[in-house]
Design an enzyme around this catalytic site. Structure first.
Site, PDB file in Angstrom:
ATOM      1  N   LYS A 240       0.855  -1.190   0.000  1.00 13.51           N
ATOM      2  CA  LYS A 240       0.000   0.000   0.000  1.00 13.51           C
ATOM      3  C   LYS A 240       0.888   1.235   0.000  1.00 13.51           C
ATOM      4  O   LYS A 240       1.703   1.425   0.902  1.00 13.51           O
ATOM      5  CB  LYS A 240      -0.896  -0.013   1.228  1.00 13.51           C
ATOM      6  CG  LYS A 240      -1.759   1.229   1.323  1.00 13.51           C
ATOM      7  CD  LYS A 240      -2.785   1.115   2.415  1.00 13.51           C
ATOM      8  CE  LYS A 240      -3.617   2.381   2.462  1.00 13.51           C
ATOM      9  NZ  LYS A 240      -4.645   2.319   3.498  1.00 13.51           N
TER      10      LYS A 240
ATOM     11  N   LYS B  30      -2.211  -1.511  -3.884  1.00 11.62           N
ATOM     12  CA  LYS B  30      -3.056  -0.317  -3.857  1.00 11.62           C
ATOM     13  C   LYS B  30      -2.204   0.931  -3.909  1.00 11.62           C
ATOM     14  O   LYS B  30      -1.212   0.982  -3.187  1.00 11.62           O
ATOM     15  CB  LYS B  30      -3.861  -0.353  -2.552  1.00 11.62           C
ATOM     16  CG  LYS B  30      -4.673   0.875  -2.276  1.00 11.62           C
ATOM     17  CD  LYS B  30      -5.398   0.715  -0.967  1.00 11.62           C
ATOM     18  CE  LYS B  30      -6.187   1.973  -0.731  1.00 11.62           C
ATOM     19  NZ  LYS B  30      -6.373   2.275   0.632  1.00 11.62           N
TER      20      LYS B  30
HETATM   21  C1  PBG Z   1      -7.416   3.614   5.267  1.00 12.52           C
HETATM   22  C2  PBG Z   1      -7.775   3.402   3.844  1.00 12.52           C
HETATM   23  C3  PBG Z   1      -7.553   4.274   2.778  1.00 12.52           C
HETATM   24  C4  PBG Z   1      -8.158   3.692   1.669  1.00 12.52           C
HETATM   25  C5  PBG Z   1      -8.711   2.467   2.063  1.00 12.52           C
HETATM   26  N1  PBG Z   1      -8.454   2.303   3.425  1.00 12.52           N
HETATM   27  C6  PBG Z   1      -6.928   5.615   2.714  1.00 12.52           C
HETATM   28  C7  PBG Z   1      -5.625   5.878   3.332  1.00 12.52           C
HETATM   29  O1  PBG Z   1      -4.835   4.982   3.608  1.00 12.52           O
HETATM   30  O2  PBG Z   1      -5.358   7.051   3.569  1.00 12.52           O
HETATM   31  C8  PBG Z   1      -8.225   4.301   0.313  1.00 12.52           C
HETATM   32  C9  PBG Z   1      -9.417   3.973  -0.498  1.00 12.52           C
HETATM   33  C10 PBG Z   1      -9.644   4.837  -1.688  1.00 12.52           C
HETATM   34  O3  PBG Z   1      -8.941   5.838  -1.933  1.00 12.52           O
HETATM   35  O4  PBG Z   1     -10.586   4.519  -2.416  1.00 12.52           O
HETATM   36  N2  PBG Z   1      -6.328   3.023   5.761  1.00 12.52           N
END
Ligand code: PBG
Length: 319
Positions: A187, A241
């Site tokens: 991520k 992601k």
């Molecule tokens: C939280 C989380 C995020 C997303 C999913 N879970 C954002 C982040 O890490 O700041 C992003 C989802 C999206 O942008 O559609 N941990």
């Protein structure tokens, strides 16, 4: 080979089906609520009863699973995000309502504190530093509460070290051996999460950025190390992601580990396609379907996307 439709279909190397989709859904407390999100046209914050309707729609479209995300008002957030492990929080209430009406649908929940903290970070914060091990303890409690509410997949999205192993242990001890873990393994600290922060109420809340725990977009070897650790700790499947800017990571992860590999087409990717289409600059349906096919081509087994229902409707026309 390309000159006719039948021949193109016959020689296609990759297929996309409703079975590949996990529908990302945003929740908000209330009743009969469908609240628009400015930066995500076509996505609404749904009250639990509306989320049940979405689950019925998903089942009827052949979408296997939903991923739920909670909106939290700034005033309801706390420094330590205790609402995360309240067995009666919005996520748990929605999961119970959905499982009562549509028991056959898969339900996935994030494990991270960001919807609940008043600083918007995924972990506990002390003097500007994220506390890894203290956060992991809370994440275990959150995961157990989610499993108890009926979630089938818990998806740690916090990027703390050691959380997958701890969550696996915690789930097993509480009797949830069959609850799956999908690790947000690779991520990245990405600008493409912008619209999501608005969607869940973190936009005006987040202090600083998440670069001390989410990955540097410059790295790919590191993604393999992260995936390897999460699988060794007991993750059943892994996620990359964001999606489209990171197809090279999807490919490397799939080739290296041959594990079920998911990709999250995040809010910013959704917003880009929507905004360009609204301006007449892209054909929305074609751009949506092409982006989803590209994830499959790169090696993804499935895609978490806000487009799931729209894409499933397109895919089902040929049924
Ligand atoms: C939280 C989380 C995020 C997303 C999913 N879970 C954002 C982040 O890490 O700041 C992003 C989802 C999206 O942008 O559609 N941990």
């Amino acid at each position: 080979m390309r000159s006719t439709d039948w021949s193109r279909r016959l020689t296609a190397e990759t297929t996309l089906s409703c079975n590949d989709l996990i529908w990302a859904i945003v929740l908000k407390d209330g009743k009969a609520l469908r609240e628009p999100i400015n930066a995500m046209p076509g996505v609404f914050r749904l009250s639990p009863d509306e989320a049940v309707n979405a689950a019925i729609e998903a089942r009827d479209l052949g979408i296997p699973a939903l991923a739920l995300f909670p909106y939290t008002e700034k005033s309801a957030r706390t420094a330590d995000g205790e609402e995360a492990f309240n067995p009666d929080n919005l996520m748990c209430r929605a999961a119970r309502a959905i499982k009562k009406e549509v028991p056959e649908i898969g339900l996935m929940a994030d494990v991270a504190l960001d919807p609940y903290t008043d600083h918007g970070h995924d972990g506990l914060l002390k003097d500007g530093v994220i506390l890894n091990d203290e956060t992991v303890e809370i994440l275990v409690k959150q995961a157990v509460v989610e499993a108890a509410a009926g979630f089938d997949i818990v998806a740690p999205s916090d990027m703390m070290d050691g959380r997958v192993g701890a969550i696996r242990q915690g789930l097993d001890k509480a009797g949830y051996e069959n609850v799956q873990i999908m690790a947000y393994a690779a991520k990245y600290a990405s600008a493409f999460y912008g619209p999501y922060r608005e969607a869940i109420g973190s936009a005006g809340v987040l202090q600083g950025d998440k670069r001390t725990y989410q990955m540097d977009p410059a790295n790919t070897d590191e993604a393999l190390r992260e995936v390897g650790l999460d699988l060794a700790e007991g993750a059943d499947c892994v996620m990359v992601k964001p999606g489209m800017p990171y197809l090279d990571i999807v490919r490397r992860v799939k080739e290296e580990f041959a594990a079920p590999t998911f990709v999250f087409q995040v809010s910013g990717e959704y917003a880009m396609i929507k905004a360009a289409s609204a301006n007449g600059w892209l054909d929305e349906t074609r751009a949506m379907m092409e982006s989803l096919m590209a994830f499959k081509r790169a090696g993804a087994n499935g895609i978490i996307t806000y487009f799931a229902a729209d894409a499933a409707r397109v895919l089902r026309i040929g049924d």
